[in-house]
Design an enzyme around this catalytic site. Structure first.
Site, PDB file in Angstrom:
ATOM      1  N   ARG A 103     -20.634   0.200  50.313  1.00 41.97           N
ATOM      2  CA  ARG A 103     -19.449  -0.098  51.130  1.00 41.97           C
ATOM      3  C   ARG A 103     -18.200  -0.268  50.276  1.00 41.97           C
ATOM      4  NH1 ARG A 103     -22.584  -4.066  55.329  1.00 41.97           N
ATOM      5  NH2 ARG A 103     -23.157  -2.428  56.782  1.00 41.97           N
TER       6      ARG A 103
ATOM      7  N   LYS B  54     -37.519   1.436  71.339  1.00 42.06           N
ATOM      8  CA  LYS B  54     -37.548   1.120  72.773  1.00 42.06           C
ATOM      9  C   LYS B  54     -36.474   1.850  73.557  1.00 42.06           C
ATOM     10  CE  LYS B  54     -39.238  -3.546  72.162  1.00 42.06           C
ATOM     11  NZ  LYS B  54     -38.869  -4.960  72.212  1.00 42.06           N
TER      12      LYS B  54
ATOM     13  N   GLY C 255     -23.672  -0.650  64.604  1.00 44.66           N
ATOM     14  CA  GLY C 255     -23.307  -1.075  65.960  1.00 44.66           C
ATOM     15  C   GLY C 255     -22.070  -0.363  66.476  1.00 44.66           C
TER      16      GLY C 255
ATOM     17  N   GLY D  46     -28.130   3.149  62.189  1.00 41.38           N
ATOM     18  CA  GLY D  46     -29.286   2.406  61.690  1.00 41.38           C
ATOM     19  C   GLY D  46     -30.342   3.248  61.017  1.00 41.38           C
TER      20      GLY D  46
HETATM   21  P1  AMP Z   1     -34.471   1.322  66.717  1.00 37.25           P
HETATM   22  O1  AMP Z   1     -33.974   0.133  65.956  1.00 37.25           O
HETATM   23  O2  AMP Z   1     -34.682   1.068  68.170  1.00 37.25           O
HETATM   24  O3  AMP Z   1     -33.678   2.562  66.427  1.00 37.25           O
HETATM   25  O4  AMP Z   1     -35.929   1.570  66.190  1.00 37.25           O
HETATM   26  C1  AMP Z   1     -36.216   1.953  64.879  1.00 37.25           C
HETATM   27  C2  AMP Z   1     -37.640   1.609  64.635  1.00 37.25           C
HETATM   28  O5  AMP Z   1     -38.454   2.297  65.562  1.00 37.25           O
HETATM   29  C3  AMP Z   1     -38.128   1.993  63.260  1.00 37.25           C
HETATM   30  O6  AMP Z   1     -38.360   0.816  62.521  1.00 37.25           O
HETATM   31  C4  AMP Z   1     -39.427   2.739  63.542  1.00 37.25           C
HETATM   32  O7  AMP Z   1     -40.492   2.311  62.730  1.00 37.25           O
HETATM   33  C5  AMP Z   1     -39.724   2.371  64.976  1.00 37.25           C
HETATM   34  N1  AMP Z   1     -40.564   3.368  65.653  1.00 37.25           N
HETATM   35  C6  AMP Z   1     -40.369   4.687  65.735  1.00 37.25           C
HETATM   36  N2  AMP Z   1     -41.404   5.281  66.359  1.00 37.25           N
HETATM   37  C7  AMP Z   1     -42.268   4.307  66.683  1.00 37.25           C
HETATM   38  C8  AMP Z   1     -43.537   4.272  67.338  1.00 37.25           C
HETATM   39  N3  AMP Z   1     -44.090   5.388  67.782  1.00 37.25           N
HETATM   40  N4  AMP Z   1     -44.145   3.087  67.487  1.00 37.25           N
HETATM   41  C9  AMP Z   1     -43.580   1.969  67.030  1.00 37.25           C
HETATM   42  N5  AMP Z   1     -42.369   1.912  66.414  1.00 37.25           N
HETATM   43  C10 AMP Z   1     -41.736   3.074  66.238  1.00 37.25           C
END
Ligand code: AMP
Length: 418
Positions: free
Chosen positions: A35, A220, A399, A376
């Site tokens: 940064r 999710k 964010g 992220g």
């Molecule tokens: P997010 O912060 O919602 O973008 O999620 C990122 C996280 O999703 C990463 O740490 C990944 O390890 C996790 N992720 C991706 N695919 C899967 C999966 N099939 N099952 C569990 N976690 C997952």
């Protein structure tokens, strides 16, 4: 709108909001200076013009003033080294008149952490856990009232305002948005880094060259719903992947074993599918999955249909057919947005799907697509695979980027654009 390239900083005091929120170890040594380096083009231009540079940032989440654990003093020497000129330090961002007055053309000053003051964020501090709603409202009112004086003081130091902190552009804080009101349109502008981010987001979300393919992954669906809804009105193809796959599979009547699945979002998943159809968006979901018998890099695995995960197994990555399908959908795109991995890429054994997505994006970029990766974990992915330089732009704002692709107006951008 004023631009940094057109502005001559000679003899001018410039208040620059930077994002120096760098990680430090327990001895306050910087562990990643990305940064700081990212802000250098803007800071160097001001110094080279013969401007007087006042750098302001937050660091961490201090809860008192002063809070030595979060003092920006620990980065002073490194900023000076990167900048190539000595950097003075003002130990209180609200009492820096003397240090500001001492600045001569070509000199630089770093203000202490803005968030030592609750007024920077405009959020009350130190409220008792059992504070009543009235007490909370009164505390909020009080901090908002003093925020004006705080902001005015910061603005009083300078002739012009430069915002180069995209990472905080989604916050309507004193130094990121409110301060802009104290400068006329000719004397406020984006820094180079901020400008690159704004241009990249614009290329993807507004001046889009079609076909536009977005790849949304991560864990999710619930945390990405606003983005997905906004993208459905913009993209030609939407690839939904990562953990959210299994909420869709369950919603369509599949079995998901122990895979991550949001039981209360099954209707939402069906609704997204219906909306995609209605809007003529091609929705792509994985057809095969690498299932594991534990959430571990060393777990036993089997390749199964994504809609038929056996009991006791969980889907941790997409399979080879899905990799091919995703690559085919990405090929030929002229605009690409990637947010969120296709699997648990942190485990090497479940990173193949995310790597395949990254490779397909790199190929499409070589063929002329504009590709934006951000928000992220997909940034961590392209860094892990050594592909950050092979996509068009990797966003520095987590964010802030997510809110921009949700379609929100970012206060830090609006404050300058008007
Ligand atoms: P997010 O912060 O919602 O973008 O999620 C990122 C996280 O999703 C990463 O740490 C990944 O390890 C996790 N992720 C991706 N695919 C899967 C999966 N099939 N099952 C569990 N976690 C997952």
């Amino acid at each position: 709108m004023q631009t940094i390239d057109n502005y001559n900083f000679a003899g001018k005091k410039a208040f620059v909001r930077v994002d120096f929120n760098v990680p430090v170890d327990e001895n306050l040594n910087i562990t990643d200076d990305t940064r700081i380096r990212a802000a250098m083009p803007t800071l160097k231009k001001i110094i080279a013009d013969g401007g007087m540079l006042i750098m302001a940032s937050h660091m961490g989440r201090p809860q008192k003033n002063p809070d030595p654990k979060y003092s920006l003093k620990c980065i002073q020497a490194h900023v000076a080294e990167c900048l190539g000129v000595p950097v003075a330090f003002a130990a209180d961002c609200q009492k820096a008149d003397a240090e500001v007055a001492a600045l001569k053309p070509g000199q630089a000053l770093l203000l202490e952490n803005l968030r030592f003051y609750a007024e920077e964020e405009g959020k009350p501090r130190g409220l008792a856990e059992d504070a009543t709603d009235e007490e909370k409202a009164a505390a909020k009112k009080a901090v908002k009232a003093s925020q004006k004086e705080f902001t005015k003081k910061l603005a009083s130091y300078a002739d012009c305002y430069v915002n180069d902190a995209f990472g905080t552009a989604h916050r309507a804080h004193a130094s990121t948005a409110l301060i802009a009101d104290y400068f006329d349109a000719d004397n406020k502008m984006f820094g180079y880094l901020m400008n690159k981010e704004v241009v990249a987001v614009d290329k993807v979300m507004s001046n889009t060259v079609r076909p536009f393919v977005a790849i949304m992954g991560g864990s999710k669906v619930s945390t990405k719903i606003d983005i997905i809804e906004n993208l459905l009105g913009k993209v030609d193809t939407l690839i939904l992947t990562g953990g959210m796959t299994y909420t869709f599979m369950k919603a369509m009547g599949g079995t998901v074993g122990n895979s991550i699945c949001e039981e209360d979002k099954l209707d939402l998943a069906l609704d997204i599918m219906a909306k995609a159809k209605e809007k003529g968006v091609k929705l792509v979901l994985a057809c095969d999955t690498i299932a594991a018998d534990a959430f571990s890099n060393d777990a036993n695995t089997q390749l199964v249909p994504s809609k038929n995960i056996p009991e006791g197994w969980e889907g941790l990555d997409i399979g080879p057919e899905s990799q091919k399908m995703f690559a085919e959908a990405i090929k030929g795109a002229k605009t690409i947005l990637w947010n969120g991995p296709a699997g648990v890429f942190e485990f090497d054994n479940f990173a193949k799907g995310s790597r395949a997505v990254a490779e397909a994006i790199v190929e499409a970029t070589k063929a002329g697509a504009f590709s934006l990766v951000g928000g992220g974990d997909s940034v961590a992915c392209v860094n892990k695979f050594g592909m950050a330089d092979a996509v068009s732009y990797v966003s520095t704002g987590g964010g802030a980027l997510l809110e921009a692709i949700e379609g929100k107006v970012l206060p830090g951008i609006a404050a300058i654009k008007g």
